[in-house]
Design a protein around this motif. Structure first.
Motif, PDB file in Angstrom:
ATOM      1  N   ASP A 170       3.440  55.490 -74.887  1.00 32.31           N
ATOM      2  CA  ASP A 170       2.041  57.305 -75.322  1.00 32.31           C
ATOM      3  C   ASP A 170       1.920  57.328 -76.337  1.00 32.31           C
ATOM      4  OD1 ASP A 170       0.577  59.554 -74.452  1.00 32.31           O
ATOM      5  OD2 ASP A 170       2.417  61.125 -75.269  1.00 32.31           O
ATOM      6  N   GLY A 171       1.648  55.336 -77.263  1.00 34.10           N
ATOM      7  CA  GLY A 171       1.550  55.796 -79.002  1.00 34.10           C
ATOM      8  C   GLY A 171       2.357  55.320 -79.394  1.00 34.10           C
ATOM      9  N   SER A 172       3.544  56.151 -78.928  1.00 33.13           N
ATOM     10  CA  SER A 172       4.441  56.117 -80.411  1.00 33.13           C
ATOM     11  C   SER A 172       4.308  54.332 -81.244  1.00 33.13           C
ATOM     12  CB  SER A 172       5.894  56.473 -79.574  1.00 33.13           C
ATOM     13  OG  SER A 172       6.930  55.969 -80.841  1.00 33.13           O
ATOM     14  N   ARG A 173       4.490  54.900 -82.275  1.00 34.35           N
ATOM     15  CA  ARG A 173       4.720  53.456 -83.505  1.00 34.35           C
ATOM     16  C   ARG A 173       5.957  52.975 -83.508  1.00 34.35           C
ATOM     17  NH1 ARG A 173       0.597  54.811 -88.247  1.00 34.35           N
ATOM     18  NH2 ARG A 173       1.566  52.554 -88.601  1.00 34.35           N
ATOM     19  N   VAL A 174       6.992  54.244 -83.841  1.00 39.14           N
ATOM     20  CA  VAL A 174       8.476  53.499 -84.137  1.00 39.14           C
ATOM     21  C   VAL A 174       9.466  53.880 -82.665  1.00 39.14           C
ATOM     22  CG1 VAL A 174      10.815  55.010 -85.234  1.00 39.14           C
ATOM     23  CG2 VAL A 174       7.861  55.752 -85.741  1.00 39.14           C
ATOM     24  N   ILE A 175      10.005  52.383 -82.230  1.00 36.52           N
ATOM     25  CA  ILE A 175      10.422  52.480 -81.089  1.00 36.52           C
ATOM     26  C   ILE A 175      12.555  51.449 -81.334  1.00 36.52           C
ATOM     27  CG2 ILE A 175      11.092  50.373 -79.383  1.00 36.52           C
ATOM     28  CD1 ILE A 175       8.033  51.865 -79.146  1.00 36.52           C
ATOM     29  N   LEU A 176      13.317  52.416 -80.896  1.00 41.21           N
ATOM     30  CA  LEU A 176      14.442  52.271 -80.849  1.00 41.21           C
ATOM     31  C   LEU A 176      15.402  50.996 -79.741  1.00 41.21           C
ATOM     32  CD1 LEU A 176      13.784  54.955 -82.887  1.00 41.21           C
ATOM     33  CD2 LEU A 176      16.111  55.723 -82.668  1.00 41.21           C
ATOM     34  N   CYS A 177      15.834  50.596 -80.138  1.00 39.89           N
ATOM     35  CA  CYS A 177      16.569  49.773 -79.056  1.00 39.89           C
ATOM     36  C   CYS A 177      17.686  48.763 -80.213  1.00 39.89           C
ATOM     37  CB  CYS A 177      15.577  48.509 -77.983  1.00 39.89           C
ATOM     38  SG  CYS A 177      14.808  47.502 -79.369  1.00 39.89           S
TER      39      CYS A 177
END
Length: 210
Positions: A170-177
């Motif tokens: 949904d357009g998120s620019r911050v990803i955690l993994c």
């Protein structure tokens, strides 16, 4: 490219910072001078700052620096740092800690990529912990915190559907993994790197990486 410089010794073009980030961290507690300097280095687009190491003993606010960098990254759209920021760590626990800090600072525009097994273990243990060990006030606070994290979680069994991934990101620019999740072939096949390119990366607890 940066990987060619790191692994092959290729020369990178030199450049001075073209813009200076404005620190934006909307919490009652302000950053100290060391934390402010760390965030400015993370958000610098100068060649000399392409890689920076932030070191500090427990309790010095390294996770706070990560949260402040995320807030400031999105508050400075003119920075030459790419369109997305990835927050990664060796362990699932470290990634979860970052997610908790982001939620505590009222930042919810992230997505947390987790394996199906870890997701099951995490929430099973959490439910028992809240029900059996915590008092009512603390339980309500933890349930509120983890409900928000759950809303931003994408399990690994959902990666195969490109349209579903795009909807969930949904357009998120911050990803955690985790690091292992980042290198999982299913993640590349999902097309996520076209949606959220790996432009700026923060590695937490880097000393744990083998």
């Amino acid at each position: 490219s940066l990987p060619a410089w790191i692994f092959l010794g290729h020369t990178l073009p030199r450049s001075s910072a073209t813009s200076r980030a404005t620190i934006y961290f909307p919490t009652p507690r302000s950053l100290n001078s060391s934390q402010t300097a760390a965030v400015q280095r993370i958000l610098s687009d100068a060649s000399s700052d392409r890689v920076c190491l932030i070191q500090g003993p427990p309790g010095t606010g390294k996770t706070t620096v990560i949260a402040a960098s995320v807030h400031s990254f999105l508050a400075n759209p003119m920075l030459n740092l790419g369109s997305s920021m990835w927050l990664i760590a060796q362990s699932n626990v470290a990634v979860k800690n970052i997610a908790e800090k982001l939620v505590e600072t009222n930042f919810l525009e992230f997505r947390l990529l987790v394996s199906l097994d870890f997701h099951f273990d995490w929430y099973t243990i959490l439910a028992h912990y809240i029900r059996v060990q915590l008092g009512l006030t603390t339980a309500v606070r933890h349930e509120h915190l983890y409900t928000k994290i759950e809303d931003n979680t994408i399990r690994s069994d959902r990666y195969s559907n490109m349209q579903d991934m795009m909807r969930r990101l949904d357009g998120s620019r911050v990803i955690l993994c985790t690091l292992s999740m980042l290198s999982h072939p299913f993640l590349k096949a999902s097309g996520i790197f076209r949606i959220a390119p790996i432009n700026t990366v923060i590695v937490d607890e880097a000393s744990q990486i083998e």
